[in-house]
Design a protein around this motif. Structure first.
Motif, PDB file in Angstrom:
ATOM      1  N   ASN A 179      38.129  46.349  22.635  1.00 59.72           N
ATOM      2  CA  ASN A 179      39.528  45.931  22.610  1.00 59.72           C
ATOM      3  C   ASN A 179      40.185  46.289  21.280  1.00 59.72           C
ATOM      4  O   ASN A 179      41.355  46.691  21.243  1.00 59.72           O
ATOM      5  CB  ASN A 179      39.633  44.435  22.858  1.00 59.72           C
ATOM      6  CG  ASN A 179      39.324  44.058  24.297  1.00 59.72           C
ATOM      7  OD1 ASN A 179      39.434  44.891  25.195  1.00 59.72           O
ATOM      8  ND2 ASN A 179      38.930  42.823  24.529  1.00 59.72           N
ATOM      9  N   LYS A 180      39.430  46.157  20.200  1.00 59.28           N
ATOM     10  CA  LYS A 180      39.950  46.532  18.885  1.00 59.28           C
ATOM     11  C   LYS A 180      40.217  48.032  18.824  1.00 59.28           C
ATOM     12  O   LYS A 180      41.253  48.468  18.302  1.00 59.28           O
ATOM     13  CB  LYS A 180      38.944  46.127  17.800  1.00 59.28           C
ATOM     14  CG  LYS A 180      39.431  46.400  16.382  1.00 59.28           C
ATOM     15  CD  LYS A 180      38.416  45.926  15.354  1.00 59.28           C
ATOM     16  CE  LYS A 180      38.899  46.210  13.935  1.00 59.28           C
ATOM     17  NZ  LYS A 180      37.909  45.769  12.919  1.00 59.28           N
ATOM     18  N   LYS A 181      39.310  48.825  19.378  1.00 63.75           N
ATOM     19  CA  LYS A 181      39.506  50.275  19.393  1.00 63.75           C
ATOM     20  C   LYS A 181      40.721  50.664  20.217  1.00 63.75           C
ATOM     21  O   LYS A 181      41.511  51.526  19.823  1.00 63.75           O
ATOM     22  CB  LYS A 181      38.255  50.965  19.940  1.00 63.75           C
ATOM     23  CG  LYS A 181      37.066  50.951  18.993  1.00 63.75           C
ATOM     24  CD  LYS A 181      35.886  51.675  19.594  1.00 63.75           C
ATOM     25  CE  LYS A 181      34.717  51.697  18.629  1.00 63.75           C
ATOM     26  NZ  LYS A 181      33.545  52.405  19.194  1.00 63.75           N
ATOM     27  N   TYR A 182      40.898  50.003  21.362  1.00 63.30           N
ATOM     28  CA  TYR A 182      42.061  50.299  22.198  1.00 63.30           C
ATOM     29  C   TYR A 182      43.352  49.944  21.462  1.00 63.30           C
ATOM     30  O   TYR A 182      44.352  50.674  21.551  1.00 63.30           O
ATOM     31  CB  TYR A 182      41.996  49.523  23.518  1.00 63.30           C
ATOM     32  CG  TYR A 182      40.781  49.847  24.359  1.00 63.30           C
ATOM     33  CD1 TYR A 182      40.192  51.111  24.321  1.00 63.30           C
ATOM     34  CD2 TYR A 182      40.214  48.891  25.196  1.00 63.30           C
ATOM     35  CE1 TYR A 182      39.081  51.409  25.095  1.00 63.30           C
ATOM     36  CE2 TYR A 182      39.110  49.178  25.980  1.00 63.30           C
ATOM     37  CZ  TYR A 182      38.534  50.441  25.915  1.00 63.30           C
ATOM     38  OH  TYR A 182      37.436  50.730  26.677  1.00 63.30           O
ATOM     39  N   GLY A 183      43.333  48.823  20.745  1.00 60.53           N
ATOM     40  CA  GLY A 183      44.512  48.421  19.982  1.00 60.53           C
ATOM     41  C   GLY A 183      44.838  49.406  18.878  1.00 60.53           C
ATOM     42  O   GLY A 183      46.008  49.763  18.670  1.00 60.53           O
ATOM     43  N   ILE A 184      43.811  49.860  18.168  1.00 62.58           N
ATOM     44  CA  ILE A 184      44.017  50.843  17.098  1.00 62.58           C
ATOM     45  C   ILE A 184      44.553  52.141  17.680  1.00 62.58           C
ATOM     46  O   ILE A 184      45.481  52.759  17.133  1.00 62.58           O
ATOM     47  CB  ILE A 184      42.697  51.088  16.333  1.00 62.58           C
ATOM     48  CG1 ILE A 184      42.305  49.836  15.544  1.00 62.58           C
ATOM     49  CG2 ILE A 184      42.832  52.285  15.393  1.00 62.58           C
ATOM     50  CD1 ILE A 184      40.928  49.921  14.918  1.00 62.58           C
TER      51      ILE A 184
ATOM     52  N   LYS B  84      34.868  42.888  22.427  1.00 64.54           N
ATOM     53  CA  LYS B  84      35.773  42.703  21.294  1.00 64.54           C
ATOM     54  C   LYS B  84      35.947  44.005  20.519  1.00 64.54           C
ATOM     55  O   LYS B  84      37.061  44.348  20.104  1.00 64.54           O
ATOM     56  CB  LYS B  84      35.239  41.611  20.366  1.00 64.54           C
ATOM     57  CG  LYS B  84      35.365  40.207  20.915  1.00 64.54           C
ATOM     58  CD  LYS B  84      34.822  39.188  19.936  1.00 64.54           C
ATOM     59  CE  LYS B  84      34.940  37.773  20.498  1.00 64.54           C
ATOM     60  NZ  LYS B  84      34.380  36.760  19.551  1.00 64.54           N
ATOM     61  N   VAL B  85      34.846  44.726  20.323  1.00 63.74           N
ATOM     62  CA  VAL B  85      34.907  46.005  19.608  1.00 63.74           C
ATOM     63  C   VAL B  85      35.764  47.002  20.373  1.00 63.74           C
ATOM     64  O   VAL B  85      36.611  47.696  19.797  1.00 63.74           O
ATOM     65  CB  VAL B  85      33.484  46.563  19.381  1.00 63.74           C
ATOM     66  CG1 VAL B  85      33.548  47.982  18.831  1.00 63.74           C
ATOM     67  CG2 VAL B  85      32.710  45.670  18.417  1.00 63.74           C
TER      68      VAL B  85
END
Length: 240
Positions: free
Chosen positions: A23-28, A20-21
């Motif tokens: 995926n969040k970094k990739y999204g940012i 989850k962390v």
């Protein structure tokens, strides 16, 4: 068996949390890359690419492995090029009469291909170890500009969206006659590293030093813009 089961559940939970962390970094990273386009014509909001690159550098500096840093770089590059080279779709579809889905697929694949270079930048900066300060405002900017230069060279080159071009009307434009577009890219990338350093460190002195260097760079560029590097020679004439 019960202990092994508990350990397995704990491992699975840690893996899910880490995923989850990531995926969040990739999204940012993707959104930061997409925002870079606002710094180029016709928008001209030149601070945005610097801020976006600062976000990328902060993500890279969060103790990422080379593989993870490469994926973050790829996400950033994908956001940058999907939004920044949409004109390729227009060229293929509107003028080349390529079918809609095929033109969209080709444009996406090309964006993914050139996003491999920001991925390479992420990987390289992760394997070069330096002190925290030098890693952010020297190693990362240097590697970023190196991959920009490679993009402008390989396979006849594709220098579109080189960071320096966003600063044709910014204070950093003063460096262009002296250092060229890649020199301006380097100054802008160093500025991003300094900003990332300011937001990252808690030591007041380190933040003040980073801010002071940042001010000197931008003020120096503004002063260089006042120099007339060329002079008119001979009579003016009209051309058509």
């Amino acid at each position: 068996m019960r202990v092994a089961s508990v350990m397995l559940r704990g491992f699975k939970q840690q893996s899910k949390t880490r995923m989850k962390v990531l995926n969040k970094k990739y999204g940012i990273a993707f959104l930061a890359g997409a925002a870079c386009v606002l710094g180029f014509a016709p928008f001209g909001a030149y601070p945005i690419p610097v801020l976006a690159l600062a976000v990328l550098f902060a993500l890279w500096h969060n103790k990422e492995s080379p593989a993870s840093a490469a994926k973050i770089g790829f996400a950033f590059g994908l956001g940058l090029f999907i939004t920044g080279i949409s004109w390729i779709y227009v060229a293929l579809h509107d003028y080349g009469e390529m079918p809609t889905l095929l033109a969209a697929l080709v444009t996406l694949l090309f964006a993914a291909f050139i996003a491999l270079l920001p991925a390479l930048a992420g990987y390289l900066q992760a394997i070069f170890k330096a002190s925290n300060g030098l890693q952010v405002w020297l190693v990362m900017p240097a590697v970023w500009v190196l991959t920009e230069w490679l993009r402008g060279l390989l396979f006849t080159g594709f220098p579109w969206l080189t960071l320096g071009y966003a600063h044709s009307d910014s204070p950093l434009a003063g460096f262009a006659p002296v250092l060229g577009v890649y020199g301006v890219s380097l100054i802008a990338a160093v500025s991003a590293g300094l900003l990332a350093r300011v937001f990252e460190v808690r030591r007041r002195k380190s933040s003040q030093i980073a801010l002071a260097v940042l001010v000197v760079l931008w003020l120096g560029g503004a002063l260089l813009r006042n120099i007339a590097w060329t002079q008119p020679q001979g009579e003016s004439f009209s051309v058509a």
